[in-house]
Design an enzyme around this catalytic site. Structure first.
Site, mmCIF file in Angstrom:
data_model
loop_
_atom_site.group_PDB
_atom_site.id
_atom_site.type_symbol
_atom_site.label_atom_id
_atom_site.label_comp_id
_atom_site.label_asym_id
_atom_site.label_seq_id
_atom_site.Cartn_x
_atom_site.Cartn_y
_atom_site.Cartn_z
ATOM 1 N N PRO A 87 8.113 82.275 60.736
ATOM 2 C CA PRO A 87 9.471 82.576 61.210
ATOM 3 C C PRO A 87 9.968 81.554 62.230
ATOM 4 O O PRO A 87 11.154 81.537 62.557
ATOM 5 C CB PRO A 87 9.328 83.959 61.865
ATOM 6 C CG PRO A 87 8.030 84.499 61.387
ATOM 7 C CD PRO A 87 7.166 83.338 61.093
ATOM 8 N N GLU A 114 -2.009 87.586 63.758
ATOM 9 C CA GLU A 114 -1.084 87.184 64.821
ATOM 10 C C GLU A 114 -0.587 85.745 64.647
ATOM 11 O O GLU A 114 0.355 85.331 65.295
ATOM 12 C CB GLU A 114 -1.754 87.333 66.194
ATOM 13 C CG GLU A 114 -1.932 88.767 66.621
ATOM 14 C CD GLU A 114 -0.652 89.587 66.465
ATOM 15 O OE1 GLU A 114 0.345 89.259 67.126
ATOM 16 O OE2 GLU A 114 -0.653 90.546 65.665
ATOM 17 N N ARG A 152 12.297 75.898 39.876
ATOM 18 C CA ARG A 152 13.558 75.983 39.128
ATOM 19 C C ARG A 152 14.293 74.655 39.069
ATOM 20 O O ARG A 152 15.155 74.447 38.217
ATOM 21 C CB ARG A 152 14.492 77.030 39.750
ATOM 22 C CG ARG A 152 14.000 78.457 39.621
ATOM 23 C CD ARG A 152 14.963 79.457 40.245
ATOM 24 N NE ARG A 152 16.141 79.693 39.450
ATOM 25 C CZ ARG A 152 17.329 79.154 39.650
ATOM 26 N NH1 ARG A 152 17.515 78.340 40.667
ATOM 27 N NH2 ARG A 152 18.339 79.411 38.858
ATOM 28 N N ASP A 167 24.557 75.965 36.873
ATOM 29 C CA ASP A 167 25.630 75.085 37.335
ATOM 30 C C ASP A 167 26.717 75.820 38.112
ATOM 31 O O ASP A 167 27.241 75.313 39.077
ATOM 32 C CB ASP A 167 26.263 74.371 36.145
ATOM 33 C CG ASP A 167 25.313 73.326 35.605
ATOM 34 O OD1 ASP A 167 25.532 72.856 34.485
ATOM 35 O OD2 ASP A 167 24.342 72.986 36.307
#
Ligand code: 4GY
Length: 232
Positions: A87, A114, A152, A167
């Site tokens: 994060p 942790e 992808r 697209d």
């Protein structure tokens, strides 16, 4: 492209890549996924990979030795990048995904508990990436997000139809609404314009829906879109 994933839970990575589009793409040789378990590299006689934090506090910290040794066992290609999922990283977006797709090896470090002993960062110096401002129990889901989104972009992962459809989203707008049979369900009708076979009108309708939807749901993206158009 090869994805190398350092994880204490290789099954999570392997199971996701064993089904659906990821399965087809790996079978077709578009990319490969290699999960490496730092536990296989620990020098601890009880196979420990974590320990209590210096300075006290709750939870366990991932120890530096198993991660660094597992990392150094990987054969690095010339065009390789190392990513830590946390994060505290830079937010992942479609531009970052495209950037990552230019490498031919992406090494990812997944943590648990942790977090990492800070010296793992100091020695490996990974790029740090976050998939959003929330905290998960481990880095495996974020690593799979990277694998899925990057794959992808690679030639051969998506079928012809899937890649053509992409697209409409690549210009930074949200998708238009989709419908399939039946024409009426519980009184809810498919918009007439989609049934009239006039492709110019259909495209206009869909583009208009994209604009409306983006403005309403994601004013930030809408603003960005307008500015990019103004630049042109
Ligand atoms: N959000 N984006 C995220 C995460 C879990 C303890 C470090 C996120 O990328 N990763 O929440 N990761 C923590 C768990 C070790 C990673």
């Amino acid at each position: 492209m090869i994805f190398e994933v350092l994880t204490l839970f290789p099954e999570i990575i392997e199971s996701y890549c064993a089904v659906s589009i990821m399965k087809r793409a790996t079978e077709n040789g578009v990319f490969s996924v290699n999960a490496i378990n730092p536990r296989d590299y620990t020098l601890d006689k009880h196979k420990k990979v974590d320990d209590t934090p210096y300075g006290g506090g709750a939870g366990m910290v991932l120890a530096v030795q198993p991660y660094v040794d597992a990392y150094e066992s990987i054969e690095k290609s010339e065009n390789s990048i190392t990513v830590m999922l946390s994060p505290q990283g830079q937010p992942l977006d479609e531009n970052k995904v495209t950037e990552l797709s230019k490498y031919d090896q992406i090494i990812m470090l997944c943590g648990h508990y942790e977090g990492f002993d800070e010296r793992i960062r100091e020695i490996i110096k990974p790029v740090e990436i976050s998939i959003g401002d929330f905290v998960l129990t481990g880095g495996e889901l974020p690593a799979l997000c990277v694998i899925d989104a990057v794959s992808r972009k690679l030639d051969g992962t998506l079928g012809k139809i899937e890649s053509a459809r992409e697209d409409s989203f690549s210009d930074g707008l949200l998708e238009y609404p989709h419908y399939t049979k039946p024409r009426v369900y519980r009184g809810l009708k498919v918009p007439d314009v989609l049934l009239n076979g006039n492709h110019k009108e259909i495209n206009e309708f869909r583009f208009n829906e994209q604009l409306k939807r983006t403005q309403k749901r994601r004013p930030d993206l809408y603003e960005k879109y307008l500015n990019s158009k103004a630049d042109l």
